[in-house]
Scaffold this active site. Sequence first.
Site, short mmCIF file in Angstrom:
data_model
loop_
_atom_site.label_atom_id
_atom_site.label_comp_id
_atom_site.label_asym_id
_atom_site.label_seq_id
_atom_site.Cartn_x
_atom_site.Cartn_y
_atom_site.Cartn_z
N LYS A 74 0.84 -1.21 0.00
CA LYS A 74 0.00 0.00 0.00
C LYS A 74 0.87 1.26 0.00
O LYS A 74 0.64 2.17 -0.78
CB LYS A 74 -0.89 0.00 1.25
CG LYS A 74 -1.52 1.34 1.56
CD LYS A 74 -2.36 1.31 2.81
CE LYS A 74 -1.62 1.53 4.12
NZ LYS A 74 -1.32 2.93 4.47
N ASN A 75 1.87 1.29 0.87
CA ASN A 75 2.64 2.52 1.06
C ASN A 75 3.61 2.79 -0.08
O ASN A 75 4.24 3.85 -0.12
CB ASN A 75 3.35 2.51 2.41
CG ASN A 75 2.35 2.67 3.55
OD1 ASN A 75 1.18 2.97 3.31
ND2 ASN A 75 2.80 2.46 4.77
N CYS A 93 -4.47 7.90 10.09
CA CYS A 93 -4.59 7.18 11.36
C CYS A 93 -4.27 8.09 12.53
O CYS A 93 -3.35 8.90 12.46
CB CYS A 93 -3.62 6.00 11.38
SG CYS A 93 -4.14 4.63 10.36
N ARG A 137 1.41 14.29 13.95
CA ARG A 137 1.77 14.15 12.54
C ARG A 137 1.72 15.47 11.75
O ARG A 137 0.91 15.65 10.84
CB ARG A 137 0.90 13.09 11.87
CG ARG A 137 0.94 11.77 12.60
CD ARG A 137 0.16 10.69 11.90
NE ARG A 137 0.89 10.12 10.79
CZ ARG A 137 0.37 9.21 9.97
NH1 ARG A 137 -0.85 8.81 10.12
NH2 ARG A 137 1.09 8.73 8.98
N ASP A 165 5.41 0.32 11.82
CA ASP A 165 4.18 -0.30 11.31
C ASP A 165 4.06 -1.77 11.70
O ASP A 165 3.05 -2.41 11.36
CB ASP A 165 4.09 -0.14 9.78
CG ASP A 165 3.79 1.28 9.38
OD1 ASP A 165 3.40 2.08 10.24
OD2 ASP A 165 3.94 1.60 8.17
N ARG A 221 -8.43 -0.63 4.91
CA ARG A 221 -7.56 0.38 4.29
C ARG A 221 -6.25 -0.23 3.84
O ARG A 221 -5.67 0.21 2.85
CB ARG A 221 -7.26 1.50 5.30
CG ARG A 221 -8.44 2.37 5.62
CD ARG A 221 -8.01 3.50 6.52
NE ARG A 221 -6.88 4.22 5.92
CZ ARG A 221 -6.16 5.12 6.53
NH1 ARG A 221 -6.45 5.46 7.77
NH2 ARG A 221 -5.15 5.71 5.93
C1 EPZ Z 1 4.56 6.89 6.48
O1 EPZ Z 1 3.82 7.89 7.15
C2 EPZ Z 1 3.64 5.71 6.37
N1 EPZ Z 1 2.46 6.06 5.60
C3 EPZ Z 1 3.25 5.23 7.76
O2 EPZ Z 1 2.43 4.09 7.64
C4 EPZ Z 1 4.51 4.88 8.53
O3 EPZ Z 1 4.15 4.53 9.85
C5 EPZ Z 1 5.45 6.07 8.56
O4 EPZ Z 1 5.72 6.51 7.20
C6 EPZ Z 1 6.79 5.77 9.21
O5 EPZ Z 1 7.41 4.70 8.58
C7 EPZ Z 1 2.47 5.90 4.29
O6 EPZ Z 1 3.47 5.53 3.68
C8 EPZ Z 1 1.21 6.19 3.56
P1 EPZ Z 1 6.73 10.20 8.52
P2 EPZ Z 1 4.35 9.39 7.19
O7 EPZ Z 1 6.55 11.48 7.81
O8 EPZ Z 1 4.94 9.72 5.89
C9 EPZ Z 1 7.06 13.36 12.09
C10 EPZ Z 1 0.48 2.80 7.90
O9 EPZ Z 1 -0.02 2.23 8.89
N2 EPZ Z 1 6.95 14.40 11.08
O10 EPZ Z 1 7.98 9.41 8.26
O11 EPZ Z 1 3.26 10.21 7.72
C11 EPZ Z 1 5.75 12.61 12.28
O12 EPZ Z 1 4.86 13.30 13.12
C12 EPZ Z 1 1.04 4.20 8.05
O13 EPZ Z 1 0.53 2.30 6.76
C13 EPZ Z 1 7.11 15.73 11.42
O14 EPZ Z 1 7.35 16.07 12.60
O15 EPZ Z 1 5.48 9.25 8.29
C14 EPZ Z 1 6.23 11.32 12.84
O16 EPZ Z 1 6.39 11.42 14.22
C15 EPZ Z 1 0.81 4.77 9.40
N3 EPZ Z 1 6.99 16.69 10.46
C16 EPZ Z 1 7.59 11.11 12.16
O17 EPZ Z 1 7.98 12.40 11.68
C17 EPZ Z 1 6.72 16.35 9.16
O18 EPZ Z 1 6.61 17.28 8.32
C18 EPZ Z 1 7.60 10.13 11.00
O19 EPZ Z 1 6.60 10.48 10.07
C19 EPZ Z 1 6.58 15.00 8.81
C20 EPZ Z 1 6.70 14.03 9.79
#
Ligand code: EPZ
Length: 458
Positions: free
Chosen positions: A22-23, A155, A160, A345, A437
Amino acid sequence: MDRIRLTGGYELNGTIPISGAKNAALPLMIASLLTDEPLVLTNLPRLTDIATLARLLAELGVEIDVMNSSGEWETLTSRTEGRLSLGADQAKRLAGFGPDTKYRPGGRTLRLTAKKIESTHADYELVSRMRASFWVLGPLLGRCGEADVSLPGGCAIGTRPVDLHLQGLEKLGANIELDKGYVIASTKGGLKGAEIRFSMPSVGATHNVLMAAVLAKGETVIENAAREPEITNLAECLVAMGAKIDGIGTSTLRITGVDKLHGAEVAVICDRIEAGTYAMAAGMTGGDVTLTGADPALFEAALQALSAAGVTVDHTDKGIRITRSGTPLTPVDIVTQPYPAFPTDLQAQFMALMTMADGNAQMTETIFENRFMHVQELARLGALVSLHGDRAIVSGVKALRGAPVMATDLRASVSLVIAGLAAEGETTISRVYHLDRGFERLEDKLSACGADISRLPG
Ligand code: EPZ
């Protein structure tokens, strides 16, 4: 609303085909916005997130065709009063719930063609349902020089924010304003290459900024980029479309902007999180399960944790074979971190496994600040877990007992399935839309291996 009902206590034995990730599929679909030629994606999973994104892309002007079982293209999008859209029935079909879609393993092939971007507005209604929709911002800016995109949902696992996405795009020369829950972005004279250093390796910010940078003028360097395999899948797709990217798979991506991208055909990589989930399910129930199509190189840290817990992991020419018989599970501590470390995840699923280990195991969550929502629900099944900030201490119990529980997010929901598979008696899981999802026909895949699991339409 549908529920999942399952009766625990059965070993899993058999074969589970692993779907496309999916991702990875989501950013690949979004990459279609970058060219006026068709982008053909193979091995797409049947999931509601795929359908939600397809609906958004259609509103932006992407025509979407699916390859049917005779190998012919069928158009899913339609035009009413000049506006392109993807109707509810077609969305259901993409999610794998159409009337004609008796479950058959094997990914979908979609053709996405954005001959012309018809709108640069990504509406709250769709973006709020799924965080990855926000990633249309970068490619829309790159191709059209403007976009207004709702701030994302997704989620409920933490605050986030999207500050890194916005800072990266600003560095590329975008002018960004926030108004009534929307990001309004524009450029004067197009995006320009820049040096960007993320304060943390955000997956989403890397996808978003990478897709913007491929059409920017000059060179962009993204430092501290995320290295997840799904980023590599996207970067290789962009290269197949004519982008120039060095450092793929590393934390420094060097992008030399090009004027135009072209069409390509790209396969979605296998879902390492789905594979890891079923590996943990088989470790929990015991038995002998082969995960066909799973690539062990994509989730080595999780497989190592499973082996340390006493689950046997063998690599075969078909995928990965998971076996466990009789012996109690050994407690194993894990710390979630960016790839290639143990993925956030899979934290909830591993916690479910550890609820029946022979001793205490510590789960430390360093990626999201609120990703322990499954703890309360696991407790309803008899698990003993105490929370200490970003750590959860799981004290293994001899038996879990079935109970009604509630899915709170995608991965949390599936941890309840894993626990339920080993619990005595019946477990019912409500709010199953979370599972749909991200897990393609979970109940079909598990019941084919001997689980007593079914969907109760609600
Ligand atoms: C991706 O989310 C995935 N989603 C998530 O999978 C996964 O858990 C996550 O990466 C980490 O591996 C998809 O690929 C669709 P991040 P993403 O930006 O991109 C902080 C699932 O269950 N952050 O790497 O949202 C954020 O708050 C989902 O399939 C900032 O502070 O993850 C978090 O604490 C859930 N500022 C951390 O970084 C930003 O601008 C990592 O988030 C962006 C992120």
